[in-house]
Structure formats: C-alpha cells, structure tokens
Design an enzyme around this catalytic site. Structure first.
Site, short mmCIF file in Angstrom:
data_model
loop_
_atom_site.label_atom_id
_atom_site.label_comp_id
_atom_site.label_asym_id
_atom_site.label_seq_id
_atom_site.Cartn_x
_atom_site.Cartn_y
_atom_site.Cartn_z
N LYS A 52 113.51 -16.83 -60.67
CA LYS A 52 114.72 -17.43 -60.10
C LYS A 52 115.76 -16.36 -59.77
O LYS A 52 116.41 -16.40 -58.72
CB LYS A 52 115.28 -18.48 -61.08
N GLN A 96 117.33 -23.22 -68.61
CA GLN A 96 115.86 -23.23 -68.59
C GLN A 96 115.32 -24.05 -69.76
O GLN A 96 115.65 -23.80 -70.91
CB GLN A 96 115.35 -21.78 -68.65
N ASP A 119 119.75 -28.43 -60.75
CA ASP A 119 118.43 -29.00 -61.09
C ASP A 119 118.41 -30.51 -60.83
O ASP A 119 117.35 -31.12 -60.84
CB ASP A 119 118.12 -28.76 -62.58
#
Ligand code: NDP
Length: 284
Positions: A52, A96, A119
């Site tokens: 990422k 994460q 997200d």
C-alpha cells in the site's frame, strides 16, 4: 477458452488515472495523504502495508506508516486514530486487519472518521452502500466491479452468485451486483445445493478462502468467474478459490490468482484516498 481479465492491466489503468488526478490536485496545492496503521508483526500484514505504501508513492500520495507494537492498548490505538482524524494532511486512514486478539476491531473501525474511512468499513459507510448513495466502496468488491466494467460485461438481469458473506467482501459484493440490477444469490457454509446454485450463475464470484473450491462441475458453460480468494499452498505458491485449470475452459471470462483481484484492491484504495482528498477540499 475464457478471456482472462488481468488485474495487473486493469489496476495499472486505474492507478494511471489516479496519478493523473493527483498531479492535477498537486497543481492546486493539495497532496492526498494516507495513514496506514499496523499493530504487531504479522508477516502477511507487513506485506500488505508495504504494498500500500509503494502504491501511494507510485501515484504521488503522501503515506504515513504508524507501526505499533503488538502490546499496544485499545486506548493508545484509539488515541492515534483520533489524532489522525484531526490531522488535515491525512485524508485517508487505514488500520490493517486483523488486529492482535486483545484489541477490539469494531471499536477501531467505528472510531475512524467516515470521511477518512477509505476501506469503507465504518457502519455509516456500510449503510450508505446499502442505500446506494455513497462516497467510498470497499476496495475488493469495487475492484471486482471495475474488472467487470472494463471487460464490458453487462450485469443487468444476470444470475449472479457470490460465495461468501463476509462484511468486507461477500456482502458488499452482492450489494454492488444488485445495484447494477443483477439477480443475486449469496451462498455460505450453510447453503444447501451449493453446486446447483453455482452452476446456474451467469456471474460467479468466489470469496470463500479455500483453495480450488470452485470446480468445473459448479460452473455453467460461458459463465463469468471472478476469483477473490488468496490462499497460500504448502509449496508456498498463491492460489485462488477457483480451480483455474478445470474452470477456465468452461468460462467466458475468468480472473487469475495471482494477478487478478488482488492488485485491484490496492488500486481501489488509491481511488478512495484520492476521493477523500477531493471531498475534504470541497472539490467534489
Ligand atoms: P471470510 O473467512 O471472512 O469469509 C469466507 C466466507 O466463505 C464465509 O461467508 C463462509 O461462510 C464462506 N464459506 C466457507 N466455507 C464454505 C463452504 N464450504 N461452502 C460455502 N461457503 C463457505 O473470508 P473473506 O471474505 O475475508 O475472504 C475470502 C477470501 O478472499 C480469502 O481467501 C481472502 O484471503 C480473500 N481476500 C482477498 C482480497 C483481495 O484483495 N483479493 C481481499 C480480501 C479477502 P460462513 O459465513 O457461513 O462461515
């Protein structure tokens, strides 16, 4: 013989578009910024976070990594999220997952500002997706839709079957297909007659987490098969949820693993971060 929908190619196209828009934003003095929080030292999480950060650098975003020790407390993690919620240079916040067991993932997701929730896991964003009026889509299902669109596949009126009902993949995937007028069936571990249901699908999405779960007898001749699964075999190789060798000759379109949905997920994260930067600067 199926046409292969290459996630490498489609994601490269998405990233090039994001980079172009990022350059235009920079000309206005705005640089999109993504904060990535990682807690503990899970090796898979470390690989995802590195990918990422690299994607951010490639498209021209600022990325900030917050690597916290495994013994971080809930209070410390929530305090960091709050700090990032209030940091103007940061447009997107990503924590994460999975988090170490002692931490409450739901509380952390709920603490991220919905405007920075790139997200799209926050309940407010999940609800917006349900209504069909949203800013951010969860990256993996959005990536699958991008592949469907790029390949020119029509969803409207098709029998769509999604295997898997997780909050991050299966459920939103089904909703996005429904928004495009697919007739959607969601299957899970309690589904009866799974094989028959899958074999009736025009569009089949596998998000099960079991290597080579979808075999040729579960696939209709000419079906579109999208493989979300990422499974590591004993020999160290990556493999999807679809038995590619046996299914590919029957399908009209198929996504490979690796090089399929995986690269799309990160590309869509970049797209969401760009959108967050635009929203927070009143550009959309
Ligand atoms: P989850 O484990 O959260 O969900 C798996 C789903 O599969 C569940 O709904 C489960 O049903 C269902 N399932 C399990 N066994 C069966 C079975 N025998 N028959 C029918 N359904 C079954 O996984 P995720 O949704 O998070 O991920 C799915 C896969 O996608 C994994 O391989 C993951 O690594 C991959 N993934 C890939 C991403 C990418 O970027 N390409 C991103 C995210 C995930 P039930 O609900 O009843 O338990």
């Amino acid at each position: 013989m199926a046409q292969i929908i290459s996630g490498k190619e489609v994601s490269a196209k998405v990233r090039a578009e994001v980079k172009e828009e990022c350059d235009a934003l920079k000309a206005k003095g705005i640089c999109p910024g993504l904060a990535v929080i990682i807690v503990g030292d899970d090796p898979a999480s470390r690989v995802y976070v590195n990918n990422k950060k690299k994607a951010c650098a490639d498209v021209g975003f600022i990325s900030e990594e917050y690597a916290l020790p495994a013994e971080t407390t809930q209070e410390e993690l929530l305090a960091l999220v709050e700090e990032l919620n209030n940091k103007p240079e940061i447009n997107g916040i990503l924590c994460q997952l999975p988090l170490p067991k002692h931490l409450d993932e739901t509380a952390v997701i709920n603490a991220i500002s919905p405007m920075k929730d790139v997200d799209a896991f926050h309940p407010s964003n999940v609800g917006k997706i349900m209504i069909g009026d949203y800013h951010f889509l969860p990256c993996t299902p959005a990536g699958v839709m991008e592949m469907i669109h790029t390949a020119g596949i029509e969803v409207s009126g098709k029998n769509c079957v999604v295997i898997g009902r997780s909050n991050i993949v299966g459920k939103p995937m089904a909703m996005l297909l429904l928004h495009e007028n697919g007739t959607v069936t969601i299957c899970h571990s309690k589904t009866r007659d799974l094989k028959e249901i899958c074999a009736a699908a025009d569009i089949l999405v596998a998000a099960v987490g079991r290597p080579k779960f979808v075999t040729a007898d579960m696939v209709k001749e000419g079906a579109v098969v999208l493989d979300v699964g990422i499974n590591r075999l004993d020999n160290g190789k990556l493999c999807g949820d679809v038995d590619f060798e046996s299914v590919e000759p029957k399908a009209s379109y198929i996504t490979p693993v690796p090089g399929g949905v995986g690269p799309m997920t990160i590309a869509m994260l970049m797209k969401n971060t760009l959108k967050a930067a635009k929203l927070q600067n009143n550009i959309i």
